[in-house]
Design an enzyme around this catalytic site. Structure first.
Site, PDB file in Angstrom:
ATOM      1  N   GLU A  55     -31.061  -0.975 -71.392  1.00  0.00           N
ATOM      2  CA  GLU A  55     -30.213   0.151 -71.002  1.00  0.00           C
ATOM      3  C   GLU A  55     -29.734   0.867 -72.262  1.00  0.00           C
ATOM      4  OE1 GLU A  55     -26.191   0.774 -68.290  1.00  0.00           O
ATOM      5  OE2 GLU A  55     -26.414  -1.060 -69.461  1.00  0.00           O
TER       6      GLU A  55
ATOM      7  N   LYS B 131     -28.196   4.141 -61.473  1.00  0.00           N
ATOM      8  CA  LYS B 131     -27.210   3.053 -61.523  1.00  0.00           C
ATOM      9  C   LYS B 131     -26.024   3.344 -60.612  1.00  0.00           C
ATOM     10  CE  LYS B 131     -24.534   0.421 -64.976  1.00  0.00           C
ATOM     11  NZ  LYS B 131     -24.175   0.395 -66.417  1.00  0.00           N
TER      12      LYS B 131
ATOM     13  N   CYS C  17     -27.529  -3.501 -65.558  1.00  0.00           N
ATOM     14  CA  CYS C  17     -26.307  -4.029 -66.172  1.00  0.00           C
ATOM     15  C   CYS C  17     -25.239  -4.453 -65.164  1.00  0.00           C
ATOM     16  CB  CYS C  17     -25.759  -3.021 -67.187  1.00  0.00           C
ATOM     17  SG  CYS C  17     -24.715  -3.797 -68.457  1.00  0.00           S
TER      18      CYS C  17
END
Length: 497
Positions: free
Chosen positions: A80, A179, A212
């Site tokens: 990321e 995300k 993440c």
């Protein structure tokens, strides 16, 4: 004349069987990247200047991708923020963004660069995949215009997303994921209105992808593993290690085991921010991992994985996480109970005062039980059994139930729960269990030097985390990390690991 029909069918069956055998496993790669950062992310730059910075990172990633392909990797995951870094404003990130179409458009940017808006990063990634015959997973920024009549539309007139892209070995865009659970500092990005459950099929397995902080929440992470039953999760991350329970290799390997999936985790390398820890994990344990706080160099991991782990005879059986612990009567104890803080959460602790024995501790509805024997307790190593049952509310809100045995930072009990990386005491055996209210529990065993313990522990179907052998290294922590998703508050923009 050709083959008789029956023979032709038999030949086809043999060929398909051979193909299935050939693709029963694949070579996976992840790259831990030391990103080249902008000198000042508060100052706007031109698109040309933004591309110069991204090209510097792309050149490093290109070398890693080529080396992974040379080693026979079918797929590589990169971190990321690996192309431009982090901590931008909405305005200063904008020159780095590209308009990334949905994967359904069936597009190979390398072969058809002019089909959509100028996309130099997408084109370069596509060509890297195509020219090296490898699937490439990367993280970048997407921009989408929005209408002022849309109440979620920002005043600048567009959405900005933290985005993963996947290119197949022909260079075709096969997945795009926005995300959903943003870190508190990601004020430059929006999150999609609804979580996206992004999957794609390959000849070597069925893949899902998220980013993440998503790993801490139900959507999309748990849905991909449980409902969609993907074989492998792809996980670009920029993970700050948070000992004693949320070090990258520790938690990501535990999640793979708890959810029963392969997990390809590519992290950043940045010692100033305590970022390191990448790995290739199978449901039975880590196949390859890397943790190094001393080096600022990138690191490539390449190893083999089962394409369909659920079909493996070693696939972990379903666990009833409270079965064993709920049968234990709470024994009266003269142990001293005290409180300590782990990552802003107040745990109940009791010290392991003897080199072997049994102890338990409760908080709210969670009772944690431990049976143990230390090989030779070092006098400077203080260990405690801890329990936490409650809502974590700092940098994201999520409900936890945790049983943990951990080494305190010093002989002062006030330091119990603080980060520590080294220990001296090995354990001859341990058995940890808890009266969990959730089925989502992630087993962690961490050794001195922040090292994993592949093959040295197992989870029994009655919910006990037990040692298989004496520990080969001194113990930092043994943990059952439970997530009670039903007790989480509604999703908001500001969440975090």
């Amino acid at each position: 004349m050709g083959l008789p029909k029956a023979c032709a069918c038999a030949v086809l069956w043999v060929l398909s069987a051979l193909e299935a055998c050939a693709l029963g496993s694949y070579i996976a790669a992840v790259y831990e990247h030391s990103v080249v950062l902008s000198e000042d992310t508060e100052v706007p730059v031109s698109p040309e200047e933004a591309l110069v910075l991204m090209d510097k990172n792309m050149a490093i990633l290109e070398a890693a991708i080529k080396e992974a392909a040379r080693q026979g990797a079918h797929i590589i995951v990169t971190p990321e923020d690996g192309i431009y870094g982090w901590v931008f404003t909405r305005e200063t990130i904008y020159p780095y963004l590209e308009d990334i179409p949905d994967a359904e458009v069936n597009w190979i940017p390398c072969a058809d660069p002019g089909r959509f808006a100028p996309s130099p990063v997408l084109e370069r990634l596509s060509c890297l995949a195509r020219n090296n015959s490898i699937y490439v997973v990367a993280n970048m920024g997407d921009k989408k215009p929005c209408n002022s009549s849309d109440p979620r539309c920002a005043s600048d007139g567009h959405y900005q997303y933290n985005t993963n892209v996947v290119f197949d070995s022909e260079g075709k865009l096969v997945a795009r994921y926005h995300k959903y659970n943003l870190f508190v500092t990601e004020k430059q990005f929006n999150y999609p209105k609804d979580p996206e459950f992004v999957t794609f099929n390959t000849s070597f397995g069925y893949f899902g992808i998220f980013t993440c902080a998503d790993i801490l929440y139900h959507d999309p992470a748990v849905v991909l593993a449980s409902r969609f039953q993907v074989d492998t999760i792809l996980f670009p991350t920029a993970w700050v290690n948070t000992l004693p329970l949320l070090s990258a290799v520790q938690f990501h390997s535990a999640w793979a085991m708890g959810m029963g999936v392969n997990f390809l985790s590519a992290n950043m390398c940045n010692s100033t921010l305590e970022m390191t820890g990448s790995g290739i994990y199978a449901p039975e344990g880590p196949r390859a991992y890397y943790y190094n706080r001393e080096m600022e160099n990138g690191h490539l991991l390449v190893t083999e994985l089962s394409s369909h782990p659920r079909l493996s005879p070693d696939y972990p059986a379903a666990v009833n996480w409270k079965s064993y612990a709920s049968r234990i009567e709470q024994l009266p104890s003269n142990n001293h109970y005290f409180s300590g803080v782990i990552y802003h959460d107040t745990f109940s602790f009791t010290e392991l005062t003897e080199p072997e024995g049994y102890c338990s501790i409760c908080q709210q509805d969670l009772c944690c039980h431990l049976s143990y024997k230390m090989e030779e307790k070092q006098k400077d190593d203080i260990y405690v059994l801890g329990a936490f049952d409650g809502l974590h509310v700092v940098e994201g809100e999520y409900y936890l139930q945790i049983c943990t045995v951990l080494k305190c930072k010093s002989t002062d009990l006030d330091t119990c729960g603080q980060p520590v990386e080294t220990a001296q005491t090995k354990f001859e055996r341990f058995s940890l269990s808890g009266t969990f209210g959730t089925n989502y529990v992630f087993p962690e065993v961490l050794y001195s030097g922040v090292q994993l313990a592949p093959g040295e522990f197992e989870v029994l179907t009655d919910g006990r985390l037990i040692s298989r052998t004496s520990t080969s290294k001194p113990v930092l922590s043994v943990t059952l990390f439970g997530r009670w998703y039903e007790k989480d508050p509604p999703h908001t923009q500001q969440v975090s690991p």
